[in-house]
Design an enzyme around this catalytic site. Structure first.
Site, PDB file in Angstrom:
ATOM      1  N   LYS A  80       0.837  -1.208   0.000  1.00 50.03           N
ATOM      2  CA  LYS A  80       0.000   0.000   0.000  1.00 50.03           C
ATOM      3  C   LYS A  80       0.875   1.262   0.000  1.00 50.03           C
ATOM      4  CE  LYS A  80      -2.885   0.826   3.632  1.00 50.03           C
ATOM      5  NZ  LYS A  80      -2.806   2.205   4.172  1.00 50.03           N
ATOM      6  N   ARG A 109       3.091   5.993  -3.227  1.00 51.09           N
ATOM      7  CA  ARG A 109       4.256   6.808  -3.597  1.00 51.09           C
ATOM      8  C   ARG A 109       4.597   6.659  -5.073  1.00 51.09           C
ATOM      9  NH1 ARG A 109       3.997   5.750   1.670  1.00 51.09           N
ATOM     10  NH2 ARG A 109       5.234   6.931   3.175  1.00 51.09           N
ATOM     11  N   ARG A 137      -8.691  12.637  12.488  1.00 49.47           N
ATOM     12  CA  ARG A 137      -7.283  12.350  12.810  1.00 49.47           C
ATOM     13  C   ARG A 137      -6.464  13.648  12.796  1.00 49.47           C
ATOM     14  NH1 ARG A 137      -5.640   7.223   9.229  1.00 49.47           N
ATOM     15  NH2 ARG A 137      -3.735   7.424  10.479  1.00 49.47           N
ATOM     16  N   SER A 149       7.194   9.157  12.105  1.00 53.55           N
ATOM     17  CA  SER A 149       6.028   8.983  11.240  1.00 53.55           C
ATOM     18  C   SER A 149       6.438   9.191   9.794  1.00 53.55           C
ATOM     19  CB  SER A 149       4.941   9.998  11.610  1.00 53.55           C
ATOM     20  OG  SER A 149       4.077  10.199  10.496  1.00 53.55           O
ATOM     21  N   GLN A 204       4.477   9.380   7.361  1.00 60.57           N
ATOM     22  CA  GLN A 204       3.565  10.303   6.677  1.00 60.57           C
ATOM     23  C   GLN A 204       4.017  11.744   6.855  1.00 60.57           C
ATOM     24  OE1 GLN A 204      -0.437   9.307   7.883  1.00 60.57           O
ATOM     25  NE2 GLN A 204      -0.408   7.377   6.763  1.00 60.57           N
ATOM     26  N   ASP A 207       1.926  -0.887  11.985  1.00 60.61           N
ATOM     27  CA  ASP A 207       0.647  -1.406  11.478  1.00 60.61           C
ATOM     28  C   ASP A 207       0.390  -2.841  11.933  1.00 60.61           C
ATOM     29  OD1 ASP A 207       0.082   0.999  10.281  1.00 60.61           O
ATOM     30  OD2 ASP A 207       0.884   0.415   8.336  1.00 60.61           O
ATOM     31  N   LYS A 245      -4.731   6.215  14.734  1.00 59.37           N
ATOM     32  CA  LYS A 245      -4.865   5.489  13.469  1.00 59.37           C
ATOM     33  C   LYS A 245      -6.334   5.517  13.021  1.00 59.37           C
ATOM     34  CE  LYS A 245      -0.537   4.580  13.069  1.00 59.37           C
ATOM     35  NZ  LYS A 245       0.226   5.238  12.028  1.00 59.37           N
ATOM     36  N   ARG A 301      -7.352  -3.119   9.840  1.00 56.65           N
ATOM     37  CA  ARG A 301      -6.388  -4.015  10.510  1.00 56.65           C
ATOM     38  C   ARG A 301      -6.969  -4.639  11.782  1.00 56.65           C
ATOM     39  NH1 ARG A 301      -2.458  -3.523   6.929  1.00 56.65           N
ATOM     40  NH2 ARG A 301      -1.911  -1.430   6.228  1.00 56.65           N
TER      41      ARG A 301
HETATM   42  C1  S3P Z   1       2.208   4.972   6.333  1.00 62.35           C
HETATM   43  C2  S3P Z   1       2.787   5.360   7.515  1.00 62.35           C
HETATM   44  C3  S3P Z   1       2.292   4.941   8.827  1.00 62.35           C
HETATM   45  C4  S3P Z   1       1.362   3.753   8.719  1.00 62.35           C
HETATM   46  C5  S3P Z   1       0.358   3.913   7.627  1.00 62.35           C
HETATM   47  C6  S3P Z   1       1.061   4.070   6.283  1.00 62.35           C
HETATM   48  C7  S3P Z   1       2.779   5.471   5.065  1.00 62.35           C
HETATM   49  O1  S3P Z   1       1.587   6.032   9.420  1.00 62.35           O
HETATM   50  O2  S3P Z   1       0.703   3.539   9.954  1.00 62.35           O
HETATM   51  O3  S3P Z   1      -0.479   2.785   7.556  1.00 62.35           O
HETATM   52  O4  S3P Z   1       2.478   4.912   3.990  1.00 62.35           O
HETATM   53  O5  S3P Z   1       3.554   6.436   5.120  1.00 62.35           O
HETATM   54  P1  S3P Z   1       2.338   7.147  10.324  1.00 62.35           P
HETATM   55  O6  S3P Z   1       3.297   7.852   9.468  1.00 62.35           O
HETATM   56  O7  S3P Z   1       1.243   8.065  10.791  1.00 62.35           O
HETATM   57  O8  S3P Z   1       2.968   6.383  11.452  1.00 62.35           O
END
Ligand code: S3P
Length: 448
Positions: free
Chosen positions: A36, A41, A136, A181, A183, A329, A356, A402
């Site tokens: 995923k 990306r 969130r 993180s 993200q 995750d 999450k 999940r």
């Molecule tokens: C992800 C980063 C994680 C993960 C999410 C996917 C990503 O989140 O929990 O399922 O693809 O960058 P966080 O960056 O908030 O930890």
């Protein structure tokens, strides 16, 4: 305030369910759908690139479809016959304005990473999601983006989406993320592509590094030193082909099930084995599991290979510190393993789980208790007393894919029937999960 498990709110609430019973073993060789994180990306960078890229193994789940549609709306041309093999001609730095709201559904990765891209565009945008996503925290990305000169704000003034972005010129920053993180890191690196000069991001622990690898693959000037990554802005990605391996976080459910079921033997092929994602293997080895990874040879943008698991009795362990980011995750399925293992399993320093798709620590504690497992919820983790025989239960997913899949796996170890309610959310990350589950159970009946 986010809804806690138990209060049925959210616009992806529905009536779908999975029913299952105990199986005796797992004996099979499988593949799982594409990763995923890498799918998001790959589509973003190919969509921004100069030229045409071919992306194989794209995850045709709902979350990645949100990113794909957003990149199409921004002007990327995307063709596909089967939904997993894509041909993408990028905008070459010339995105067009999306007048309507960019709907990210349940996908935090879409919303947070696209915000980085959109903050650097000479036009305004509005990003939103479903009730869960819109509750969130988004200040973790709006703060650094604002520091870069972005004009971004939470429409309701509550640090959550919908987010409104106006045209602005970005300048580089050196950002220290408050938590590990991917993200946040990726959002700032993507925004850094549109800022003149060098943007850097440092994190307290290593989070998944797919953005860094993918940016390097698409020939962007990016480099990492320890926990800091630098990107030189104002360069356009160059189109490249990429084959997405299977998602380790999807395989995790079957790996955990086979590892905890003596007599099982499972092989998962073509699996992403990026070390920032495979912390579950470390955890399982500590719990006494028999598990082996075999990396494919060759220079890989993303390491991939085969994982082989044999079932064995497991014992409890402690999961904390830098490992948390590498199992971020997998905590729901690790908690299910804790219920199956002898002794105590302790998860701590995992308060990120509260932000999450649902508050995962609360959801796990609620559901483990429904199965009769002694569990204490702490502010940043869980303490699980495992090893007692389990009776089937009816539990909710709380709209979290999940949670649904982890407790479906736990149901395979229970006496009597288990029902998982509200399971439509599984299609955000793992289309075909139920088919694979049914096929494992049929095989078991044939071989047992
Ligand atoms: C992800 C980063 C994680 C993960 C999410 C996917 C990503 O989140 O929990 O399922 O693809 O960058 P966080 O960056 O908030 O930890």
């Amino acid at each position: 305030m986010r809804a806690r498990p138990g209060s049925a709110s959210g616009d992806n609430w529905n009536m779908s369910e999975i029913r299952l019973r105990r199986i005796k073993k797992i004996a099979t060789r499988i593949r799982v759908p594409g990763d995923k994180s890498m799918s998001h990306r790959a589509v973003m960078l190919a969509g921004l690139a100069k030229g045409t890229s071919r992306i194989a193994g794209f995850l045709a789940g709902e979350d990645c479809a949100r990113t794909l549609r957003a990149m199409q709306a921004l002007g990327a041309e995307i063709e596909s016959e089967d939904g997993t093999n894509l041909e993408i001609t990028g905008t070459a730095g010339d995105c067009r304005q999306v007048l309507e709201t960019i709907d990210c559904g349940n996908s935090g990765t879409s919303l947070r990473l696209l915000s980085g891209i959109l903050a650097g565009q000479p036009f305004s945008s509005r990003l939103s999601g479903d009730a869960s996503l819109n509750s969130r925290p988004m200040d973790r990305i709006t703060k650094p983006l604002t520091e870069m000169g972005a004009l971004i704000k939470s429409e309701n003034g509550n640090d959550c989406a919908p987010l409104l972005i106006q045209a602005s010129r970005l300048h580089p920053i050196d950002h220290q993320t408050p938590v590990a993180s991917a993200q946040i890191k990726s959002c700032v690196l993507l925004a850094g592509m549109f800022a003149e000069g060098t943007t850097s991001v440092s994190e307290p622990n290593q989070s998944r590094d797919h953005t860094e690898r993918m940016m390097r693959h698409f020939m962007l000037p990016i480099r990492s030193e320890g926990l800091t990554t630098f990107i030189n802005g104002l360069s356009i990605p160059t189109a490249r082909d990429f084959s997405v391996p299977g998602d380790f976080s999807s395989a995790a459910f079957w790996i955990a099930a086979a590892a905890a079921l003596p007599g099982s033997r499972l092989v998962v092929e073509n699996l992403g084995l990026n070390p920032t994602r495979t912390g579950l293997i470390t955890v399982l080895l500590r719990m006494g599991a028999q598990i082996r990874e075999n990396l494919d040879a060759g220079d890989q943008i993303e390491p991939r290979g085969t994982v082989e698991v044999r079932g064995a009795p497991l014992h409890g362990t402690i999961i904390e510190g830098a490992l948390i980011a590498n199992v971020i995750d997998e905590i729901p399925i690790i908690a299910a393993l804790g219920a199956l293992a002898d002794g105590t399993t302790v998860i701590r320093e995992a308060s990120e789980l509260r932000f999450k798709e649902t508050d995962r620590l609360a959801a796990i504690a609620t559901n483990l208790a429904a199965f009769g497992v002694p569990v204490d919820e702490t502010p940043d983790g869980l303490v699980i007393q495992g090893g007692s025989p389990l009776a089937g239960a009816t539990v909710d997913s709380f709209g979290d894919h999940r949670i649904a899949m982890a407790f479906a796996v736990l149901g395979l170890f229970c006496e009597g029937e288990t029902r998982i309610l509200n399971t439509d959310c599984i299609r955000t990350s793992y289309p075909g999960f139920e088919r694979q589950l049914a096929s494992l159970r049929r095989r078991h009946r044939r071989h047992a």
